[in-house]
Motif scaffolding. Structure first.
Motif, short mmCIF file in Angstrom:
data_model
loop_
_atom_site.label_atom_id
_atom_site.label_comp_id
_atom_site.label_asym_id
_atom_site.label_seq_id
_atom_site.Cartn_x
_atom_site.Cartn_y
_atom_site.Cartn_z
N THR A 138 46.04 -3.12 45.36
CA THR A 138 46.60 -2.40 46.50
C THR A 138 48.11 -2.36 46.35
N ASP A 139 48.75 -1.64 47.25
CA ASP A 139 50.21 -1.61 47.26
C ASP A 139 50.69 -1.83 48.69
N VAL A 140 51.86 -2.41 48.80
CA VAL A 140 52.50 -2.62 50.11
C VAL A 140 53.95 -2.17 49.99
N ASP A 141 54.53 -1.83 51.13
CA ASP A 141 55.91 -1.32 51.15
C ASP A 141 56.95 -2.42 51.17
N THR A 142 56.50 -3.67 51.19
CA THR A 142 57.41 -4.81 51.19
C THR A 142 57.10 -5.68 49.97
N PRO A 143 58.04 -6.53 49.54
CA PRO A 143 57.79 -7.35 48.35
C PRO A 143 56.58 -8.27 48.48
N GLY A 144 56.22 -8.66 49.70
CA GLY A 144 55.07 -9.54 49.91
C GLY A 144 54.17 -9.00 51.00
N GLY A 145 53.11 -9.72 51.29
CA GLY A 145 52.18 -9.31 52.32
C GLY A 145 50.98 -10.23 52.33
N CYS A 146 49.90 -9.77 52.94
CA CYS A 146 48.72 -10.62 53.10
C CYS A 146 47.50 -9.72 53.29
N LYS A 179 57.50 0.75 46.62
CA LYS A 179 56.26 0.03 46.85
C LYS A 179 56.11 -1.10 45.84
N HIS A 180 55.33 -2.11 46.22
CA HIS A 180 54.99 -3.20 45.30
C HIS A 180 53.48 -3.20 45.10
N TYR A 181 53.07 -3.28 43.82
CA TYR A 181 51.66 -3.20 43.49
C TYR A 181 51.12 -4.58 43.12
N TYR A 182 49.97 -4.90 43.69
CA TYR A 182 49.32 -6.19 43.45
C TYR A 182 47.87 -5.96 43.03
N THR A 183 47.39 -6.82 42.15
CA THR A 183 45.97 -6.86 41.83
C THR A 183 45.41 -8.14 42.40
N GLN A 207 57.36 -0.15 42.26
CA GLN A 207 57.27 1.27 41.95
C GLN A 207 58.36 1.69 40.97
N GLU A 208 59.56 1.15 41.15
CA GLU A 208 60.66 1.52 40.26
C GLU A 208 60.49 0.93 38.87
N GLU A 209 59.76 -0.21 38.77
CA GLU A 209 59.49 -0.81 37.47
C GLU A 209 58.41 -0.06 36.71
N LEU A 210 57.41 0.46 37.43
CA LEU A 210 56.26 1.06 36.79
C LEU A 210 56.41 2.57 36.57
N ASP A 211 57.28 3.21 37.34
CA ASP A 211 57.46 4.66 37.24
C ASP A 211 58.89 4.96 36.79
N PRO A 212 59.08 5.34 35.52
CA PRO A 212 60.43 5.60 35.03
C PRO A 212 61.11 6.79 35.72
N HIS A 213 60.32 7.65 36.41
CA HIS A 213 60.88 8.81 37.07
C HIS A 213 61.08 8.58 38.57
N TYR A 214 60.82 7.36 39.01
CA TYR A 214 60.93 7.09 40.45
C TYR A 214 62.39 7.11 40.90
N GLU A 215 62.64 7.81 41.99
CA GLU A 215 63.94 7.81 42.62
C GLU A 215 63.75 7.59 44.11
#
Length: 267
Positions: free
Chosen positions: A220-228, A157-161, A141-149
Motif C-alpha cells: 500500500t502507499d500512504v501520504d506520510t512517511p509512516g502509518g498503521c 507518497k511512501h510505499y510499503y509492502t 515516490q521521488e525515489e521510485l519515480d525518476p520523473h516525479y515532481e
C-alpha cells in the motif's frame, strides 16, 4: 579476535538485548527478511509456508546457524537472548580470529535487523487462527519515480509492502473467506478502508487444515512517511471432506495493528 574486540562486541550484543527488554517486548521472534519485490510477482507473492513456530525456528537456523545448534524454538525472551549471547561467546566456533570477527559483526547486524522487524510486526491469535504481519518500506515516490515532481505543498507518497502469515494452530479446518482493512497515516487519519467481507486475499480463499499456513505479500502507499494498518479476516470452519457445505461456524480472525516504519537511516 583480540580480547578487547571480544569484550566490545559482547557489550554491543547485550545492549541490543537490554534495549529490547526496556521496550517492553515480551519475546523476540526470529523472522526471515521481508521481500520488497514479492508482492509485485503474481505467482511468487503467495503460497503455502511453514506455520508459526516452524517458521521462526527455520529463520533462526538460516540466519543464525552459530546459535541454532540444539535450539527447539526461534523465539526468545530478553533473558533467554542474553543467556544465548553469553553461551555463544563462551564457546566460540572453531574458526580463525578473522572469521570469528566477521561472524560476530554479521550477527550483530542481523540482530539489529531482527529488532527492527519486531517493531514492524504484529501478532494475534483468534480461535486457533494466528495472524502475523511484518512490513517493510519499499521507497518514496521521488525515489521510485525518476520523473516525479512534487507540486507545491505536496509530499511524496511512501510505499510499503507487508507479509501476512495465516497459521491454523487449531484442530479444525478453516477457510479464509474475506478481509477487512483500515489504513491510517502517521497522524491517525483513516486514509483507506477495505470493506469487511471483501472476498479472499490476493484472489484466493485458502483452505487451511490444522498445522497449515498460507503466506502472501501485498502493499500500500500512504501520504506520510509512516502509518498503521489493522483489520480482520473472515474465517469459516468447514468440513474438509465437503468444503462446499455451509460452514458450521464463522468468526473474525483479528489482525493486530501493524506499523509502517520509515527506514532507520531516514532514507
Amino acid at each position: 579476535m583480540s580480547s578487547r574486540a571480544v569484550r566490545a562486541l559482547y557489550r554491543l550484543f547485550l545492549q541490543q538485548a537490554r534495549a529490547l527488554e526496556r521496550s517492553g517486548v515480551a519475546q523476540l521472534d526470529v523472522r526471515a527478511p521481508v521481500s520488497t519485490e514479492a508482492w509485485l510477482m503474481q505467482q511468487g507473492g503467495h503460497g503455502w509456508a511453514p506455520p508459526r513456530d516452524e517458521f521462526h525456528l527455520r529463520s533462526l537456523q538460516q540466519l543464525f546457524p552459530w546459535a541454532a545448534e540444539g535450539a527447539t524454538s526461534g523465539s526468545f525472551s530478553p533473558a533467554q537472548l542474553r543467556a544465548l549471547i553469553m553461551r555463544c561467546f563462551r564457546q566460540p566456533a572453531g574458526a580463525s580470529k578473522e572469521e570469528q570477527l566477521d561472524q560476530a559483526f554479521t550477527s550483530l547486524r542481523l540482530l539489529s535487523d531482527q529488532v527492527h522487524m519486531q517493531e514492524c510486526s504484529s501478532s494475534c491469535q483468534t480461535e486457533g487462527v494466528h495472524v502475523e504481519v511484518t512490513t517493510a518500506h519499499v521507497g518514496s515516490q521521488e525515489e521510485l519515480d525518476p520523473h516525479y515532481e512534487a507540486e507545491e505543498g505536496q509530499q511524496p507518497k511512501h510505499y510499503y509492502t507487508y507479509r501476512v502469515r495465516v497459521s491454523n494452530c487449531g484442530n479444525e479446518t478453516v477457510q479464509l473467506m474475506g478481509r477487512h482493512w483500515i489504513i491510517e497515516d502517521s497522524s491517525g487519519n483513516v486514509v483507506t478502508e477495505v470493506a469487511k467481507g471483501s472476498r479472499g486475499v490476493v484472489g484466493c480463499t485458502p483452505l487451511l487444515k490444522p498445522g497449515e499456513c498460507f503466506e502472501y505479500y501485498s502493499g500500500t502507499d500512504v501520504d506520510t512517511p509512516g502509518g498503521c494498518m489493522r483489520g480482520s479476516f473472515q474465517m469459516a470452519v468447514v468440513n474438509p471432506q465437503r468444503p462446499q457445505e455451509l460452514p458450521s461456524h464463522t468468526f473474525d480472525a483479528l489482525v493486530a495493528p501493524f506499523p509502517f516504519v520509515p527506514p532507520r537511516n531516514g532514507g
